[in-house]
Design a protein around this motif. Sequence first.
Motif, PDB file in Angstrom:
ATOM      1  N   ASP A  60      32.649  -7.399  17.485  1.00  0.00           N
ATOM      2  CA  ASP A  60      32.384  -7.982  18.797  1.00  0.00           C
ATOM      3  C   ASP A  60      31.748  -9.362  18.730  1.00  0.00           C
ATOM      4  N   GLN A  61      30.997  -9.645  17.687  1.00  0.00           N
ATOM      5  CA  GLN A  61      30.354 -10.941  17.627  1.00  0.00           C
ATOM      6  C   GLN A  61      31.349 -12.019  17.218  1.00  0.00           C
ATOM      7  N   GLY A  62      31.584 -12.946  18.133  1.00  0.00           N
ATOM      8  CA  GLY A  62      32.622 -13.947  17.917  1.00  0.00           C
ATOM      9  C   GLY A  62      32.486 -14.694  16.609  1.00  0.00           C
ATOM     10  N   MET A  63      31.263 -15.111  16.305  1.00  0.00           N
ATOM     11  CA  MET A  63      31.086 -15.935  15.112  1.00  0.00           C
ATOM     12  C   MET A  63      31.327 -15.130  13.846  1.00  0.00           C
ATOM     13  N   MET A  64      30.842 -13.892  13.862  1.00  0.00           N
ATOM     14  CA  MET A  64      31.057 -12.997  12.721  1.00  0.00           C
ATOM     15  C   MET A  64      32.548 -12.715  12.565  1.00  0.00           C
TER      16      MET A  64
ATOM     17  N   GLY B 110      35.134 -14.466  13.591  1.00  0.00           N
ATOM     18  CA  GLY B 110      35.853 -15.650  13.128  1.00  0.00           C
ATOM     19  C   GLY B 110      35.590 -15.932  11.667  1.00  0.00           C
TER      20      GLY B 110
ATOM     21  N   LYS C 122      26.877  -4.326   6.606  1.00  0.00           N
ATOM     22  CA  LYS C 122      27.010  -5.779   6.643  1.00  0.00           C
ATOM     23  C   LYS C 122      25.920  -6.488   5.849  1.00  0.00           C
ATOM     24  N   ASP C 123      25.027  -5.708   5.238  1.00  0.00           N
ATOM     25  CA  ASP C 123      23.944  -6.323   4.480  1.00  0.00           C
ATOM     26  C   ASP C 123      24.428  -6.903   3.154  1.00  0.00           C
TER      27      ASP C 123
ATOM     28  N   GLN D  92      21.319 -10.908   7.753  1.00  0.00           N
ATOM     29  CA  GLN D  92      22.454 -10.073   7.390  1.00  0.00           C
ATOM     30  C   GLN D  92      23.263 -10.728   6.275  1.00  0.00           C
TER      31      GLN D  92
ATOM     32  N   MET E  41      26.878 -11.884   6.946  1.00  0.00           N
ATOM     33  CA  MET E  41      26.914 -13.005   7.883  1.00  0.00           C
ATOM     34  C   MET E  41      26.447 -14.277   7.185  1.00  0.00           C
TER      35      MET E  41
ATOM     36  N   LEU F 232      20.112 -20.137  15.756  1.00  0.00           N
ATOM     37  CA  LEU F 232      21.391 -19.421  15.816  1.00  0.00           C
ATOM     38  C   LEU F 232      21.078 -17.947  15.994  1.00  0.00           C
TER      39      LEU F 232
ATOM     40  N   THR G  68      21.727 -13.872  17.933  1.00  0.00           N
ATOM     41  CA  THR G  68      22.627 -12.909  18.556  1.00  0.00           C
ATOM     42  C   THR G  68      22.432 -12.873  20.062  1.00  0.00           C
TER      43      THR G  68
ATOM     44  N   LEU H 256      22.178 -21.935  19.654  1.00  0.00           N
ATOM     45  CA  LEU H 256      23.553 -21.465  19.642  1.00  0.00           C
ATOM     46  C   LEU H 256      23.559 -19.940  19.582  1.00  0.00           C
ATOM     47  N   VAL H 257      24.429 -19.301  20.366  1.00  0.00           N
ATOM     48  CA  VAL H 257      24.552 -17.846  20.259  1.00  0.00           C
ATOM     49  C   VAL H 257      25.729 -17.499  19.359  1.00  0.00           C
ATOM     50  N   LYS H 258      25.601 -16.351  18.686  1.00  0.00           N
ATOM     51  CA  LYS H 258      26.603 -15.983  17.691  1.00  0.00           C
ATOM     52  C   LYS H 258      27.896 -15.481  18.326  1.00  0.00           C
ATOM     53  N   ASP H 259      27.930 -15.433  19.637  1.00  0.00           N
ATOM     54  CA  ASP H 259      29.133 -14.950  20.298  1.00  0.00           C
ATOM     55  C   ASP H 259      30.274 -15.947  20.240  1.00  0.00           C
ATOM     56  N   GLY H 260      29.925 -17.208  20.239  1.00  0.00           N
ATOM     57  CA  GLY H 260      30.949 -18.255  20.348  1.00  0.00           C
ATOM     58  C   GLY H 260      31.845 -18.346  19.129  1.00  0.00           C
ATOM     59  N   PRO H 261      32.861 -19.182  19.189  1.00  0.00           N
ATOM     60  CA  PRO H 261      33.782 -19.362  18.053  1.00  0.00           C
ATOM     61  C   PRO H 261      33.096 -20.065  16.890  1.00  0.00           C
ATOM     62  N   VAL H 262      33.544 -19.791  15.676  1.00  0.00           N
ATOM     63  CA  VAL H 262      32.936 -20.370  14.481  1.00  0.00           C
ATOM     64  C   VAL H 262      33.011 -21.888  14.471  1.00  0.00           C
TER      65      VAL H 262
ATOM     66  N   ARG I  67      12.122  -7.233  26.821  1.00  0.00           N
ATOM     67  CA  ARG I  67      12.991  -7.544  25.688  1.00  0.00           C
ATOM     68  C   ARG I  67      14.160  -8.404  26.148  1.00  0.00           C
TER      69      ARG I  67
END
Lengths: 204, 204
Positions: free
Chosen positions: A12-16, A18, A107-108, B13, B16, B84, B86, B105-111, B199
């Motif tokens: 689900d995480q886009g950056m991961m 990609g 993922k570690d 991670q 990542m 950077l 999540t 930057l959030v990790k959702d976006g494209p790489v 949170r």
Amino acid sequence: MSSVIKVLLAEDQGMMRGALALLLGLEEDIEIVAQVGDGDEIVPQALAVRPDIALLDIELPGRSGLDAAADLRTRLPECRVLILTTFGRPGYLRRAMEAGASGFLVKDGPVEDLAAAVRRVLAGERVIDPALAAAALSAGPNPLTQRERDVLAAAVDGATVADIAAKVHLSPATVRNYLSAAIGKTGTRNRMEAVRAARQNGWL
Amino acid sequence: MSSVIKVLLAEDQGMMRGALALLLGLEEDIEIVAQVGDGDEIVPQALAVRPDIALLDIELPGRSGLDAAADLRTRLPECRVLILTTFGRPGYLRRAMEAGASGFLVKDGPVEDLAAAVRRVLAGERVIDPALAAAALSAGPNPLTQRERDVLAAAVDGATVADIAAKVHLSPATVRNYLSAAIGKTGTRNRMEAVRAARQNGWL
DNA sequence: GGCCTGCTGTGACATTTGTCTTCCCATGCC
DNA sequence: GGCATGGGAAGACAAATGTCACAGCAGGCC
């Protein structure tokens, strides 16, 4: 090995997503044929592109990767499943195996493990972290009944007994009984601790 | 632009971290000069290798990336900071800006965004998701006092009032007062919901 | 048939939690 | 000095929570 390995990637995480796609794409014998960010798209996409292996995260929007894995087992049996998750929870591993997964990776670890695991799974091996396997065995099976899980799951965000009762269609009194049972079985002192413990073990 | 951009990467991670390092390393004008997986290593490593920019995750073992960012601001002022994370939580963005970060930057976006963001930050720009900036402004500042945060943070795992009182060195009666205040300010019904809300907003 | 387990429900009870009002004391501000 | 502000604490009260004992009903197992 003559032909290329076709991979479906669900994360689900886009950056991961990609980054992994790019990395695996760099390998000559691996090709990413589908990328999805939602659990509900896994099975339809898999049926459409017929990958050799599905690389699935567990915690996704929509269906869980574990549910999708079970579905793939029957709908597309020639497709292997490799679970790739943030959390090495004993219950997750157990459920992954029951769902017919061929591997379970956290993922570690280093990135190099990933392509290696893909190849090993395709070669017919089972890929599982030995330490995690030991933990899953020593932790024993899930002690909670279906109802106890339902009620506990409905209690996660601070819902009151009345809220939970409405959500699972039970009497408030019954809800309290199940919560009490779950608290007892997890060896905790209140529902918040019980939820923590159940989560930790992958029992939800 | 003649010289290479030296980057320090902090991310817990392993997969990542490795994937991002490899990806950024593919860019000709970018070089990863340090990788750390623990918040406590950020400042020492930065002082040792003197990067042009530090790419920091927020939630790390050891010190938070936000704390490290504030420290870098004074100990190595020529080093830019790009957060950077999540979670695009309004409170996180606010705290990042207060800590002197140049980007968020959030990790959702494209790489592809990542390398672009690094270059833009180095060029002196501020890189912030506009939608997130709007959310942070509309959400307003953290309404909780220091004590309310302490008490709420101590309540996360289902600790009882007595547990919390012991942890923060307060009378049980006072703890209940603070919890009540936090519940009121967050507009919730009990401590579990209050913890969730706090949170969500990045107030802890 | 007996026995066990799980699901659903009650009623009673003790404890914990959340709310409100009030108080003391230090600090800072005008 | 007068006065608001905020941290810390107490007491009283209502509501929610956790525990227990008990009971009916279904299904599975020997």
